[in-house]
Design a protein around this motif. Structure first.
Motif: not given
Length: 142
Positions: A93, A130, A132-133, A136-137, A140
């Motif tokens: 997270r 959290d 940041p999206s 995260r992308e 991966k």
């Protein structure tokens, strides 16, 4: 005292090479602990830059280190070129781990294995945020 264990991935998506300078060498004639941490930090910065990941933003968050584990497997010497492989692992997270394999680039001689844990924090409150999206992308595993 029990040995530290560092679980490395089978595949590393990034590597960089850094020459060992005389300033990396301690009185024992090999790379010092402090120098290895500096090299890991440089490899982290290069990896994140290559992935398009910022370590801080104008939105008031930054990435900080939460943990460091190192397992020495050999020595690094003046004139060696360290090949540092990096892979992201254990995205969660509010952060991620980076794993490192450090070897001498010409011979492949293993020098160290390491893991660092990173957390995204609010710069004003110092509390975890959290991730940041977009970060995260980009982190991966491929």
């Amino acid at each position: 005292m029990s040995r530290v264990t560092v679980e490395l991935p089978e595949r590393f998506e990034f590597s960089t090479e850094i020459a060992l300078l005389c300033s990396h060498i301690n009185s024992g004639g090999h790379m010092g602990n402090d120098a290895l941490i500096g090299l890991l930090n440089e490899a982290r910065a290069r990896y994140l830059l290559a992935q398009g990941v910022l370590e801080s933003s104008s939105e008031g968050w930054s990435v900080v280190n939460a943990d460091l584990a190192v397992r020495y497997r050999g020595e690094g010497f003046y004139g060696d070129v360290a090949r540092i492989e990096v892979a992201a692992q254990s995205l969660h997270r509010c952060g991620f781990d980076l794993c490192y394999r450090v070897s001498e680039s010409r011979s492949g001689r293993l020098i160290a294995e390491a893991k660092t844990a990173h957390i995204v924090i609010d710069e004003s409150t110092r509390a975890a945020l959290d991730m940041p999206s977009a970060m995260r992308e980009r982190l991966k595993a491929e």
